[in-house]
Design a protein around this motif. Structure first.
Motif, PDB file in Angstrom:
ATOM      1  N   ASN A 137      19.785 143.986  54.939  1.00 37.03           N
ATOM      2  CA  ASN A 137      19.142 143.304  53.853  1.00 37.03           C
ATOM      3  C   ASN A 137      20.056 143.512  52.594  1.00 37.03           C
ATOM      4  OD1 ASN A 137      16.787 143.068  55.235  1.00 37.03           O
ATOM      5  ND2 ASN A 137      16.248 145.034  55.132  1.00 37.03           N
ATOM      6  N   CYS A 138      21.364 143.887  52.572  1.00 39.16           N
ATOM      7  CA  CYS A 138      21.946 143.906  51.385  1.00 39.16           C
ATOM      8  C   CYS A 138      22.502 142.596  50.787  1.00 39.16           C
ATOM      9  CB  CYS A 138      23.458 144.488  51.893  1.00 39.16           C
ATOM     10  SG  CYS A 138      24.289 143.907  53.050  1.00 39.16           S
ATOM     11  N   ILE A 139      22.821 141.659  51.586  1.00 39.90           N
ATOM     12  CA  ILE A 139      22.961 140.249  50.940  1.00 39.90           C
ATOM     13  C   ILE A 139      21.764 139.588  50.432  1.00 39.90           C
ATOM     14  CG2 ILE A 139      23.946 138.264  51.505  1.00 39.90           C
ATOM     15  CD1 ILE A 139      25.822 139.020  53.538  1.00 39.90           C
ATOM     16  N   VAL A 140      20.800 139.715  51.092  1.00 41.72           N
ATOM     17  CA  VAL A 140      19.288 139.251  50.619  1.00 41.72           C
ATOM     18  C   VAL A 140      19.215 140.020  49.312  1.00 41.72           C
ATOM     19  CG1 VAL A 140      16.967 139.195  50.932  1.00 41.72           C
ATOM     20  CG2 VAL A 140      18.656 138.527  52.713  1.00 41.72           C
ATOM     21  N   ARG A 141      19.097 141.127  49.045  1.00 41.46           N
ATOM     22  CA  ARG A 141      19.107 141.786  47.993  1.00 41.46           C
ATOM     23  C   ARG A 141      19.790 141.410  46.847  1.00 41.46           C
ATOM     24  NH1 ARG A 141      21.856 147.426  48.336  1.00 41.46           N
ATOM     25  NH2 ARG A 141      23.517 145.777  47.946  1.00 41.46           N
ATOM     26  N   ASP A 142      21.369 141.303  46.945  1.00 40.25           N
ATOM     27  CA  ASP A 142      22.021 140.560  46.101  1.00 40.25           C
ATOM     28  C   ASP A 142      21.884 139.259  45.644  1.00 40.25           C
ATOM     29  OD1 ASP A 142      23.501 143.328  46.187  1.00 40.25           O
ATOM     30  OD2 ASP A 142      25.177 142.493  47.517  1.00 40.25           O
ATOM     31  N   LEU A 143      21.343 138.380  46.442  1.00 46.98           N
ATOM     32  CA  LEU A 143      21.284 137.201  46.301  1.00 46.98           C
ATOM     33  C   LEU A 143      19.843 137.065  45.557  1.00 46.98           C
ATOM     34  CD1 LEU A 143      21.993 135.219  49.684  1.00 46.98           C
ATOM     35  CD2 LEU A 143      23.143 135.391  47.648  1.00 46.98           C
ATOM     36  N   GLN A 144      19.132 137.886  45.795  1.00 42.16           N
ATOM     37  CA  GLN A 144      17.668 137.793  44.993  1.00 42.16           C
ATOM     38  C   GLN A 144      17.802 138.279  43.564  1.00 42.16           C
ATOM     39  OE1 GLN A 144      14.733 136.854  45.938  1.00 42.16           O
ATOM     40  NE2 GLN A 144      13.080 137.615  44.340  1.00 42.16           N
ATOM     41  N   TYR A 145      18.514 139.516  43.464  1.00 38.12           N
ATOM     42  CA  TYR A 145      19.019 139.767  42.165  1.00 38.12           C
ATOM     43  C   TYR A 145      19.422 138.582  41.281  1.00 38.12           C
ATOM     44  CZ  TYR A 145      18.278 144.886  43.434  1.00 38.12           C
ATOM     45  OH  TYR A 145      17.871 145.980  43.765  1.00 38.12           O
ATOM     46  N   ALA A 146      20.807 138.177  42.026  1.00 34.48           N
ATOM     47  CA  ALA A 146      21.326 136.913  41.095  1.00 34.48           C
ATOM     48  C   ALA A 146      20.497 135.686  40.934  1.00 34.48           C
ATOM     49  CB  ALA A 146      22.513 136.650  41.997  1.00 34.48           C
TER      50      ALA A 146
ATOM     51  N   GLY B 117      12.445 126.941  45.433  1.00 34.05           N
ATOM     52  CA  GLY B 117      12.193 128.053  44.652  1.00 34.05           C
ATOM     53  C   GLY B 117      12.421 129.197  44.984  1.00 34.05           C
ATOM     54  N   VAL B 118      12.257 130.322  44.208  1.00 34.21           N
ATOM     55  CA  VAL B 118      12.441 131.593  44.613  1.00 34.21           C
ATOM     56  C   VAL B 118      11.232 132.598  44.568  1.00 34.21           C
ATOM     57  CG1 VAL B 118      14.298 133.716  44.095  1.00 34.21           C
ATOM     58  CG2 VAL B 118      14.858 131.166  43.299  1.00 34.21           C
ATOM     59  N   PRO B 119      11.074 133.175  45.471  1.00 35.17           N
ATOM     60  CA  PRO B 119       9.981 134.214  45.406  1.00 35.17           C
ATOM     61  C   PRO B 119      10.068 135.294  44.153  1.00 35.17           C
ATOM     62  CG  PRO B 119      11.305 134.946  47.093  1.00 35.17           C
ATOM     63  CD  PRO B 119      11.982 133.726  46.586  1.00 35.17           C
ATOM     64  N   VAL B 120       8.884 135.845  43.626  1.00 33.19           N
ATOM     65  CA  VAL B 120       9.117 136.819  42.693  1.00 33.19           C
ATOM     66  C   VAL B 120       9.761 137.928  43.044  1.00 33.19           C
ATOM     67  CG1 VAL B 120       7.512 137.954  40.701  1.00 33.19           C
ATOM     68  CG2 VAL B 120       7.103 135.513  41.542  1.00 33.19           C
ATOM     69  N   VAL B 121       9.137 138.549  44.292  1.00 33.92           N
ATOM     70  CA  VAL B 121       9.539 139.794  44.645  1.00 33.92           C
ATOM     71  C   VAL B 121       9.698 139.703  46.176  1.00 33.92           C
ATOM     72  CG1 VAL B 121       8.973 142.162  44.998  1.00 33.92           C
ATOM     73  CG2 VAL B 121       8.354 141.072  42.994  1.00 33.92           C
ATOM     74  N   VAL B 122      10.914 140.313  46.706  1.00 33.54           N
ATOM     75  CA  VAL B 122      11.283 140.434  48.062  1.00 33.54           C
ATOM     76  C   VAL B 122      11.000 141.764  48.455  1.00 33.54           C
ATOM     77  CG1 VAL B 122      12.747 140.151  49.795  1.00 33.54           C
ATOM     78  CG2 VAL B 122      12.524 138.503  48.203  1.00 33.54           C
ATOM     79  N   TYR B 123      10.276 142.237  49.409  1.00 32.16           N
ATOM     80  CA  TYR B 123      10.061 143.642  49.872  1.00 32.16           C
ATOM     81  C   TYR B 123      10.861 143.618  51.436  1.00 32.16           C
ATOM     82  CZ  TYR B 123       7.829 148.071  49.719  1.00 32.16           C
ATOM     83  OH  TYR B 123       7.179 149.284  49.390  1.00 32.16           O
TER      84      TYR B 123
ATOM     85  N   ARG C 213      17.506 135.657  40.325  1.00 33.54           N
ATOM     86  CA  ARG C 213      16.333 135.944  39.456  1.00 33.54           C
ATOM     87  C   ARG C 213      16.605 136.975  38.141  1.00 33.54           C
ATOM     88  NH1 ARG C 213      12.057 136.226  38.292  1.00 33.54           N
ATOM     89  NH2 ARG C 213      10.766 137.859  39.129  1.00 33.54           N
ATOM     90  N   TRP C 214      18.002 136.732  38.014  1.00 33.49           N
ATOM     91  CA  TRP C 214      18.542 137.589  36.765  1.00 33.49           C
ATOM     92  C   TRP C 214      18.087 136.934  35.476  1.00 33.49           C
ATOM     93  CZ3 TRP C 214      20.374 142.304  37.461  1.00 33.49           C
ATOM     94  CH2 TRP C 214      21.198 142.885  36.344  1.00 33.49           C
ATOM     95  N   ASN C 215      18.306 135.806  35.579  1.00 37.62           N
ATOM     96  CA  ASN C 215      17.815 134.929  34.028  1.00 37.62           C
ATOM     97  C   ASN C 215      16.753 134.423  33.883  1.00 37.62           C
ATOM     98  OD1 ASN C 215      20.623 135.406  33.265  1.00 37.62           O
ATOM     99  ND2 ASN C 215      21.239 133.413  34.310  1.00 37.62           N
TER     100      ASN C 215
ATOM    101  N   LEU D 109       9.317 141.002  36.231  1.00 44.24           N
ATOM    102  CA  LEU D 109       9.776 141.178  37.547  1.00 44.24           C
ATOM    103  C   LEU D 109      11.158 140.610  37.835  1.00 44.24           C
ATOM    104  CD1 LEU D 109       6.706 141.373  39.588  1.00 44.24           C
ATOM    105  CD2 LEU D 109       7.764 143.114  38.856  1.00 44.24           C
ATOM    106  N   GLN D 110      11.758 140.237  36.581  1.00 46.03           N
ATOM    107  CA  GLN D 110      13.262 139.596  36.860  1.00 46.03           C
ATOM    108  C   GLN D 110      14.194 140.672  37.264  1.00 46.03           C
ATOM    109  OE1 GLN D 110      14.864 141.204  33.608  1.00 46.03           O
ATOM    110  NE2 GLN D 110      16.154 139.285  34.349  1.00 46.03           N
ATOM    111  N   GLY D 111      15.313 140.335  37.603  1.00 46.61           N
ATOM    112  CA  GLY D 111      16.519 141.031  37.949  1.00 46.61           C
ATOM    113  C   GLY D 111      16.423 141.913  38.949  1.00 46.61           C
ATOM    114  N   LEU D 112      16.703 143.323  38.504  1.00 50.39           N
ATOM    115  CA  LEU D 112      16.724 144.218  39.541  1.00 50.39           C
ATOM    116  C   LEU D 112      15.309 144.674  39.847  1.00 50.39           C
ATOM    117  CD1 LEU D 112      19.066 146.738  37.788  1.00 50.39           C
ATOM    118  CD2 LEU D 112      19.531 145.354  39.405  1.00 50.39           C
TER     119      LEU D 112
END
Length: 344
Positions: free
Chosen positions: A153-162, A140-146, A164-166, A171-174
């Motif tokens: 953390n740039c790749i983790v940020r982009d992966l989390q965005y992708a 699964g994917v966590p709801v929010v990553v802090y 959780r995008w749909n 709290l989805q997407g950005l």
């Protein structure tokens, strides 16, 4: 001389309006004496202290009780349940000696999700590897990553965005990845203090003693690689023990905190006991392509292939165990390798 004070008491409606105006701003934390001074100076209302005191007991009853008890109003940390918000960060106290540590903590249960020592905690491909392994483990994917605003953390940020995008939630997407400074990332920062007590302080002092004795030169790149080659397996075993001990210990109840108390493993895997649930979101697709493109494992021993060959040759010639089982064996291997390289 028959002189009397003029009866210039203002209207009660004006007093209440002015007090409510002050309570909506910074005046919510001051007492009745400070409030009377503000009414006189800022609102030109000459009001007695007793009247202001009585008005505050009605208009700001909670503030009066809090000031009487001399307690500050603490901010609340809201975390709904396991995998709702996870906190990741790096620990750099061993970085002067060539070893970096990265970890992640679940905000609700304070369970350690990963804790790894490697040659760098600033490589974004390493951090994304830890993140993807965690996602595959929980399916699964966590709801929010802090996290903080580090480049790692740039790749983790982009992966989390992708990932959780749909999803159809607020709290989805950005909104699924949040940046913040280290002093606000308190869940993982608090754990670093415990890590130093559990094993970190020993390694800091041990490496400093080696430096003071002239055995370890922290300005020498070869010595830093040799430290990783010799001590990284032992430190990772220590970190694995820390994960076990921490996730199975009991967190005591704190009256100033809103987070639950108990064992991190129990809070994480059995959230129903605490009237909540696992908040992980479904993985939208296959992760194989993402792993091949954006993730990389740190070197097994934290060193380059050239140094791996040298270290293997020296330990075979001297009949030394690898990976070393004790700190003494690692230290002996470190001294043999550095002396051999210095003679070249």
């Amino acid at each position: 001389m028959n002189l009397t004070r003029r009866n210039n008491q203002p209207r009660l409606e004006d007093i209440v309006t002015a007090i409510l105006h002050e309570l909506s701003g910074s005046g919510g934390d001051i007492g009745y004496r400070g409030m009377r001074r503000r009414l006189l100076v800022d609102h030109d209302l000459n009001v007695s202290c007793e009247l202001v005191r009585l008005a505050l007991t009605v208009l700001d009853a909670e503030g009066v009780i809090r000031r009487r008890q001399r307690r500050l109003q603490r901010r609340r940390y809201i975390n709904e349940g396991p995998n709702f918000c996870v906190h990741l960060d790096g620990w750099d106290k061993l970085k002067p000696f060539g070893i970096s540590i990265h970890g992640c903590v679940d905000g609700f249960s304070r369970r350690i999700l990963w804790l790894r020592a490697c040659n760098s905690n600033k490589n974004p491909e390493y951090i994304s590897r830890f993140y993807i392994d965690y996602i595959k483990e929980i399916n699964g994917v966590p709801v929010v990553v802090y996290a903080d605003r580090g480049t790692e953390n740039c790749i983790v940020r982009d992966l989390q965005y992708a990932l959780r995008w749909n999803h159809q939630d607020p709290l989805q997407g950005l909104s699924s990845f949040r940046y913040g400074s280290s002093y606000r990332n308190t869940s993982i920062e608090r754990f670093w203090r415990c890590l130093r007590e559990m094993c970190g302080n020993f390694w800091i002092n041990y490496f400093k003693d080696m430096d003071n004795l002239g055995v370890f030169d922290t300005s020498n790149v070869v010595h830093l690689e040799c430290a990783r080659y010799c001590f990284l397996p032992i430190i990772n075993r220590e970190l694995y023990r820390v994960i076990q001990h921490w996730n199975e210990h009991t967190i005591r109840r704190n009256r100033n905190a809103d987070c639950p108390s108990g064992k991190p493993d129990v809070m994480y895997f059995q959230p129903e006991i605490y009237q909540t649930r696992d908040y992980k979101m479904p993985i939208p697709g296959n992760l194989n392509g993402i792993e091949q493109e954006y993730c990389a494992y740190p070197p097994a021993n934290g060193v380059s292939m050239e140094f791996e060959v040298i270290g293997t040759q020296i330990r075979i010639e001297n009949g030394l165990n690898y990976p070393p089982n004790t700190v003494e064996e690692a230290t002996e291997l470190f001294i043999r390798i550095t002396n051999y390289v210095d003679r070249l």
